[in-house]
Write an enzyme that holds these catalytic residues in place. Structure first.
Site, PDB file in Angstrom:
ATOM      1  N   ARG A   5     -14.937  -1.402  -1.118  1.00  0.00           N
ATOM      2  CA  ARG A   5     -13.546  -0.997  -1.523  1.00  0.00           C
ATOM      3  C   ARG A   5     -12.917   0.187  -1.991  1.00  0.00           C
ATOM      4  NH1 ARG A   5     -13.364  -3.796   2.291  1.00  0.00           N
ATOM      5  NH2 ARG A   5     -12.709  -5.691   2.868  1.00  0.00           N
ATOM      6  N   GLU A  39      -4.726   1.722   0.940  1.00  0.00           N
ATOM      7  CA  GLU A  39      -5.171   2.264   2.099  1.00  0.00           C
ATOM      8  C   GLU A  39      -3.225   1.712   2.988  1.00  0.00           C
ATOM      9  OE1 GLU A  39      -8.039   0.155   3.969  1.00  0.00           O
ATOM     10  OE2 GLU A  39      -9.653   0.473   2.444  1.00  0.00           O
ATOM     11  N   HIS A  80     -11.239   3.717   6.996  1.00  0.00           N
ATOM     12  CA  HIS A  80     -11.790   2.174   6.997  1.00  0.00           C
ATOM     13  C   HIS A  80     -12.408   1.958   8.658  1.00  0.00           C
ATOM     14  CE1 HIS A  80     -11.016  -1.813   4.417  1.00  0.00           C
ATOM     15  NE2 HIS A  80     -12.851  -1.482   5.854  1.00  0.00           N
TER      16      HIS A  80
HETATM   17  C1  8YV Z   1     -12.566  -4.303   7.836  1.00  0.00           C
HETATM   18  C2  8YV Z   1     -14.616  -4.513   6.312  1.00  0.00           C
HETATM   19  O1  8YV Z   1     -13.150  -4.325   9.523  1.00  0.00           O
HETATM   20  O2  8YV Z   1     -15.182  -6.938   6.111  1.00  0.00           O
HETATM   21  C3  8YV Z   1     -14.726  -6.252   5.621  1.00  0.00           C
HETATM   22  O3  8YV Z   1     -14.359  -6.447   4.362  1.00  0.00           O
HETATM   23  O4  8YV Z   1     -13.971  -4.285   4.912  1.00  0.00           O
HETATM   24  C4  8YV Z   1     -14.058  -3.898   7.349  1.00  0.00           C
HETATM   25  O5  8YV Z   1     -15.144  -4.652   8.325  1.00  0.00           O
HETATM   26  C5  8YV Z   1     -11.867  -5.461   7.407  1.00  0.00           C
HETATM   27  O6  8YV Z   1     -12.119  -5.194   6.426  1.00  0.00           O
HETATM   28  C6  8YV Z   1     -11.522  -5.980   8.219  1.00  0.00           C
HETATM   29  O7  8YV Z   1     -10.541  -7.641   7.573  1.00  0.00           O
END
Ligand code: 8YV
Length: 323
Positions: A242, A271, A289
């Site tokens: 993150r 982001e 991302h």
């Molecule tokens: C997603 C991610 O694309 O799953 C997660 O926590 O960071 C990614 O795989 C995105 O965040 C889905 O909400």
């Protein structure tokens, strides 16, 4: 039987939207624009289930409504630091996520970033496309060898272990691990890994450092100026966890002053905005991302949400309940 009213906050893969529409009284966000906090407050009053993603900032203000109809938040994604769990709890909402199904693809993207930045793949491609490649020479665009190097992993859950699997068994890397709780000896042994006691102990020993811990307040700026200063001058930082785990301003300064070798980022503090200073760093590879962005994984994530929300309305325990 009346079908539960369900809202999904962004467009999902078609196959999942179709199945969701069969199972539920489904509302889609046709325009696929991020919803506002006010949109969410209205949704919480009108739907039995709401299925958000990482682009939905569900802080305390989103839960500031007298009474909610929503009983379950089926998050599309494994990370849920964008959801105020206290607010959800106050309204008696269950929260679920989508673990496991995205571990391989997220680790694949971390490997992609590690290889790209170490072998200067982004820089090389930019040079070639700009028509500036003067031809092969023994000293051209010299990078850093990945195979056999030492990889430090912060956060040794499912994705951290998938990263270790690739790095150790595919690239012969030596694995060091930092995790908030002790990792079982047999798990470490699978990857020839050694757990160290603290981040401070880990950093000076790594050629590469890859972050796989959760986001949220607990890990806010876990990698800050002081810790960047503990990394080797030729070491690389990879973040697919993150954005908030890394102090982006401190990272930009460390990169600009060549205090670390480089970095690869798939996630960012704000982001889709990128800290301006990062744009000027050649020793940095950035992706928008893309961790879980494959057809197979995005479909599996959607079906996993459906499984959780269905279980909830069938009166069963959702398999991935996090709150
Ligand atoms: C997603 C991610 O694309 O799953 C997660 O926590 O960071 C990614 O795989 C995105 O965040 C889905 O909400």
């Amino acid at each position: 039987m009346v079908k539960p009213k369900v809202l999904i906050s962004r467009r999902w893969p078609e196959a999942v939207e179709r199945s969701m529409a069969d199972r539920f009284d489904l509302t889609l966000n046709e325009a696929d624009r991020p919803m506002t906090v006010a949109d969410f407050r209205a949704a919480f009053a009108a739907f039995d289930a709401v299925c958000p993603t990482v682009t939905d900032k569900l802080g305390p203000d989103a839960f500031d409504l007298p009474q909610a109809r929503t009983k379950v938040l089926g998050n599309f994604g494994v990370g849920f630091s964008h959801i105020d769990l206290e607010g959800a709890k106050r309204h008696g909402m269950a929260v679920t996520n989508t673990p496991d199904v995205l571990s391989d693809c997220t680790a694949d993207i971390a490997m992609t970033l590690m290889l790209m930045v170490a072998r200067r793949a982004g820089e090389g491609e930019r040079e070639l496309r700009a028509g500036e490649w003067a031809g092969w020479r023994p000293t051209h665009m010299i990078g850093t060898k990945v195979s056999g190097a030492t990889l430090g992993i912060i956060g040794f859950g499912r994705i951290g272990q998938a990263m270790a699997q690739r790095a150790h068994h595919g690239f012969g890397m030596k694995i060091l691990v930092q995790n908030r709780s002790p990792i079982a000896a047999e798990v470490l042994a699978r990857y020839g890994a050694r757990q160290v006691g603290s981040v401070e102990e880990l950093l000076p020993d790594c050629d590469f450092l890859s972050l796989h811990c959760p986001g949220g307040a607990a890990n806010l700026h876990l990698i800050n100026a002081e810790r960047l200063a503990l990394m080797r001058r030729d070491a690389f930082l990879i973040n697919t966890a993150r954005g908030e785990v890394v102090d982006e301003a401190a990272l930009a300064a460390a990169l600009a002053e060549h205090r670390i070798g480089g970095a690869g980022l798939d996630v960012f503090e704000r982001e889709p905005q990128i800290t301006a200073a990062l744009m000027d760093c050649p020793n940095l590879v950035m992706l928008p991302h893309l961790g879980s962005a494959t057809r197979a994984t995005r479909e599996a994530m959607g079906f996993r949400v459906m499984e959780n929300v269905s279980a909830f309305f069938d009166g069963k325990a959702p398999p991935d309940r996090v709150a």
